[in-house]
Design an enzyme around this catalytic site. Structure first.
Site, mmCIF file in Angstrom:
data_model
loop_
_atom_site.group_PDB
_atom_site.id
_atom_site.type_symbol
_atom_site.label_atom_id
_atom_site.label_comp_id
_atom_site.label_asym_id
_atom_site.label_seq_id
_atom_site.Cartn_x
_atom_site.Cartn_y
_atom_site.Cartn_z
ATOM 1 C CB ALA A 1 17.601 43.862 50.403
ATOM 2 C CG ASN B 1 27.418 43.901 44.864
ATOM 3 O OD1 ASN B 1 28.478 43.236 45.216
ATOM 4 N ND2 ASN B 1 26.900 43.842 43.695
ATOM 5 C CB ALA B 2 24.510 48.949 47.481
ATOM 6 C CG ASP C 1 27.264 35.481 45.360
ATOM 7 O OD1 ASP C 1 27.875 35.960 44.441
ATOM 8 O OD2 ASP C 1 26.111 35.801 45.866
ATOM 9 C CG HIS D 1 26.267 39.740 45.616
ATOM 10 N ND1 HIS D 1 25.767 38.632 45.684
ATOM 11 C CD2 HIS D 1 25.585 40.662 46.195
ATOM 12 C CE1 HIS D 1 24.552 38.951 46.750
ATOM 13 N NE2 HIS D 1 24.678 40.030 46.676
ATOM 14 C CG ASP E 1 25.533 40.921 51.992
ATOM 15 O OD1 ASP E 1 24.622 41.193 53.062
ATOM 16 O OD2 ASP E 1 24.804 41.387 50.970
ATOM 17 C CB ALA F 1 17.378 40.301 49.033
#
Length: 393
Positions: A139, A218-219, A247, A250, A273, A308
């Site tokens: 994002a 992530n990413a 959460d 993710h 995040d 995002a």
């Protein structure tokens, strides 16, 4: 009790080292914990916390906003609202995260956030972007990304006036390793994230001084049996603290369990995040220069659909960690309070329930682990009306 002196008694306490005691008592005086004791009866004028669990205030290393507000707005009132929103969910120490933007705009945002650090609202600034991989930008607006040239990295760090705590970058980009070394020399955390780095380059970054994995898994490339990639390098090195977003969106619970099984709670920092929708409902929200749609609590870019950030708060992360992942109370406290406090160099004043430290406390229901009340530096932020004061005799 005077306004700045009180005592909480009858609670379950989660103490350093993962020690859990029943019928604990915490005395607070002048914004700090003055004493911690166990086995004491609830006395006159004490707050009776029978059936409650008290843990140290949560420390969030990586959060972009909340309450409908964003740290990347560069507006002090929005930053205050975001910090207050997470404070009411137990985050008593916040490092505000920016997002990718024009360098001069990111510097302007840093200057605004630094004023709030100086006012004691925030604990520092985290720059996430623009020094990240176009192939793993998530994002972040691709056209605004920049290589981590040390001069540019130094420019944004200097804009924070000594309050830059962390910079996330992709070490495989031109200037990446040089910038990691520079950040380490400056005492700023270099974090590997939003990266296409391979295993070897990640090891080089760690040797150069990188000590954090930005939202691990992530990413970044996944684990392949012939090409382990950055995840394995970051997990296996004891010098690295790994951020995880618990959460339920993710990361699959089993992946989080894998990280804990490899790194251990002493190297995991649970983060939110979170973007502006944290503490709010579904709808449209800005994230820097991008637009995000939140549906059923999941935040995705309007254009492209990439995740995002999150709508997570750390009280929810605590509850999930214990009830879904089966972490002990001590492990959850380690990852939500003690580990990030140590990483920030603040362990002498926050991160555990010990005499002399700030009275940053989170009161939870002992059965459900739902949040009941929050205290920051001896002041009740929320939930005091749900606590019972015994009657003087």
């Amino acid at each position: 009790m005077t306004a700045d002196r009180t005592a909480l008694a009858g609670a379950r306490l989660v103490l350093p080292g993962g020690v859990v005691v029943e019928n604990g008592r915490i005395a607070v005086d002048g914004g700090r914990i003055s004493a911690v004791s166990t086995g004491a009866d609830v006395g006159p004028d004490d707050l009776d916390l029978t059936g409650r669990t008290v843990v140290p205030g949560f420390v969030d290393l990586h959060v972009h906003g909340g309450g409908g507000a964003s740290y990347a707005s560069g507006v002090a009132e929005e930053a205050l609202l975001a910090a207050r929103t997470h404070l009411e969910h137990g985050t008593t120490t916040t490092v505000a995260s920016t997002v990718t933007g024009e360098i001069d705009e990111v510097c302007r945002q840093a200057a605004v956030l630094s004023e709030l650090v100086e006012d004691g609202v925030l604990a520092g600034v985290h720059f996430e972007g623009p020094f990240i991989s176009p192939g793993r930008c998530g994002a972040h607006r691709p056209d605004l990304l920049r290589d981590p040239d040390p001069a540019l990295v130094r420019k944004v760090v200097d804009a924070a006036r000594g309050h830059a705590r962390m910079v996330t970058l992709a070490p495989e980009l031109p200037g990446g390793l040089e910038s990691v070394r520079m950040l380490a020399d400056l005492g700023v955390i270099a974090a590997v994230g939003h990266t296409d780095s391979d295993y070897g380059k990640t090891l080089e970054a760690i040797e150069a001084g990188a000590t954090v994995a930005t939202h691990l898994f992530n990413a970044m490339p996944g684990i392949q049996h012939r090409d382990p990639g950055p995840i394995v390098a970051l997990l296996e090195d004891e010098r690295v603290t790994v951020e995880l977003i618990n959460d339920g969106v993710h990361l699959h619970p089993s992946v989080l369990d894998l990280a804990y099984g490899t790194a251990g709670a002493a190297r995991v920092a649970l983060i939110t995040d979170a973007m502006g929708a944290a503490g709010m409902g579904d709808g449209l929200y800005p994230l820097g220069p991008l637009q995000v749609r939140v549906e059923n609590g999941v935040a995705r870019l309007v254009e492209g659909g990439s995740i995002a950030g999150s709508t997570l708060t750390l009280d929810v992360a605590f509850r999930r960690s214990v009830t879904v992942n089966g972490l002990t109370l001590g492990q959850a406290v380690e990852s939500l309070s003690a580990v990030p406090a140590r990483l920030l160099g603040l362990a002498d004043s926050i991160g555990s329930l010990e005499a002399g430290k700030y009275a940053d406390l989170v009161v939870l229901d002992s059965d459900t682990y739902d949040l009941v009340a929050v205290m920051r530096r001896g002041e009740w932020i929320t939930g005091a009306d749900r606590l019972v004061r015994t009657v003087s005799v």
